[in-house]
Design an enzyme around this catalytic site. Structure first.
Site, PDB file in Angstrom:
ATOM      1  N   LYS A 149      -4.958   2.855  -2.536  1.00 12.84           N
ATOM      2  CA  LYS A 149      -4.060   2.427  -1.466  1.00 12.84           C
ATOM      3  C   LYS A 149      -4.828   2.138  -0.173  1.00 12.84           C
ATOM      4  CE  LYS A 149      -1.573   1.551  -3.794  1.00 12.84           C
ATOM      5  NZ  LYS A 149      -0.669   0.414  -4.023  1.00 12.84           N
ATOM      6  N   TYR A 192      -5.475   7.790  -6.417  1.00 13.86           N
ATOM      7  CA  TYR A 192      -4.400   6.901  -5.972  1.00 13.86           C
ATOM      8  C   TYR A 192      -4.577   6.539  -4.494  1.00 13.86           C
ATOM      9  CZ  TYR A 192       0.318   5.253  -4.840  1.00 13.86           C
ATOM     10  OH  TYR A 192       1.389   4.500  -4.406  1.00 13.86           O
ATOM     11  N   SER A 213       0.848  -1.184   0.000  1.00 16.23           N
ATOM     12  CA  SER A 213       0.000   0.000   0.000  1.00 16.23           C
ATOM     13  C   SER A 213       0.886   1.236   0.000  1.00 16.23           C
ATOM     14  CB  SER A 213      -0.938  -0.033   1.214  1.00 16.23           C
ATOM     15  OG  SER A 213      -1.785   1.098   1.236  1.00 16.23           O
TER      16      SER A 213
END
Length: 311
Positions: free
Chosen positions: A195, A191, A163
């Site tokens: 994650k 993004y 992550s």
């Protein structure tokens, strides 16, 4: 406070025990910390490593480079996979299953970062689809092999989800689970959503399949090709990296330490199943780990997305 706080002392050469007999799969293994992860694991004599990558020529070059740096004749095989393509992921899983009846370590390392708006062929926002949905399907298809390995060969089977601290930029769960809402947001928010999904997935996998050890982690701030799209279009990232980069950026070798520690260096009893770690080996409190409702909803959303696409 990370990155200036202390961490678990770890060096791959001495911190990873023999991996004799073990089968490993690393996605995004053709460059960056993925390639470094394959290299360091290969140095401990596993039975086989699947180096999963989309580009055949880059994968073969990486394998040649890795083999030139190890003394043992380790079987490192290119596993073709495009994480934006569900059929490609299915073919990759089928290939693993046909070549091995065990899988001890699965490192979900591949990813894209802060790229322009786009969607996968199945219709997910491109970062969410690549970084989360693709890895979810790969893991789902390999679950019978992972469980069989834990039962018949090795009780210490691990799934490591790479992550990022970018989870802090994630929007609300409602936005994460809405392709339309997510696509309308900026590249770093998208993004961050992917994650956060990596963290939720690892925690939910641990809850649903406790015989496996599933953790997520932040590898550190590493100067790799992931940053190239952002440096090219974002002046803040470009000039900020020039100023603070020497202080914060790790080299690739050091950048792989956290996932190497989680995948093979740490003893099983040292790992908190479902936990989130920053470098190296520091267990961190994380809202996405403890929010069981969010984990359930993400899992159900992903299953629905896959079912609609025929998977």
């Amino acid at each position: 406070m990370w990155p200036f706080s202390s961490s678990v002392p770890f060096k791959p050469a001495t911190g990873i025990p023999s991996l004799a007999g073990k089968v490993i799969l690393v996605t995004g293994g053709n460059n960056g910390i993925g390639k470094e992860t394959v290299l360091q694991l290969a140095r401990h004599n596993p039975q086989k490593i699947f180096l999963a990558a989309r580009n055949e020529s880059k994968a073969k070059a990486a394998i040649a480079s890795i083999k030139s740096q190890i003394s043992e004749d380790v079987d490192v095989e290119h596993l073709p996979v495009d994480l934006t393509s569900l059929p490609s992921i299915k073919n990759a899983a089928d290939r693993v299953i046909s070549r091995s009846n065990r899988l001890d370590i699965l490192v979900l390392n591949a990813g894209i970062m802060a790229v322009p708006p786009d969607k996968t062929a199945a219709g997910q926002e491109i970062q969410m689809g690549t970084n989360h949905v693709g890895h979810f399907l790969l893991t789902k298809l390999l679950l019978p092999t992972l469980q069989h390995t834990a039962k018949e060969y090795n009780p210490d089977v691990r799934v490591v989800s790479v992550s990022s601290e970018a989870w802090n930029m994630a929007p609300s769960l409602d936005t994460i689970l809405s392709t339309d809402k997510l696509t309308a947001r900026g590249p770093w928010t998208r993004y961050g959503a992917s994650k956060a999904a990596n963290i939720m997935f690892a925690a939910e996998l641990a809850r649903r399949y406790p015989t496996l050890t599933s953790v997520s982690l932040h590898p550190g701030i590493i100067k790799t090709d992931l940053y190239l799209p952002s440096i090219g279009v974002n002046p803040i990232v470009k000039y900020g990296s020039m100023v603070v980069g020497p202080l914060l950026f790790q080299n690739i070798e050091t950048g792989a330490f956290n996932q190497l520690w989680a995948a093979a260096g740490a003893r099983k009893e040292e790992l908190t199943n479902g936990g989130y770690y920053t470098p190296v080996g520091k267990l961190r409190k994380n809202k996405w780990v403890t929010d069981t409702d969010a984990g359930t909803k993400l899992w159900q959303w992903t299953e629905k997305e896959l079912k609609q696409a025929g998977y």
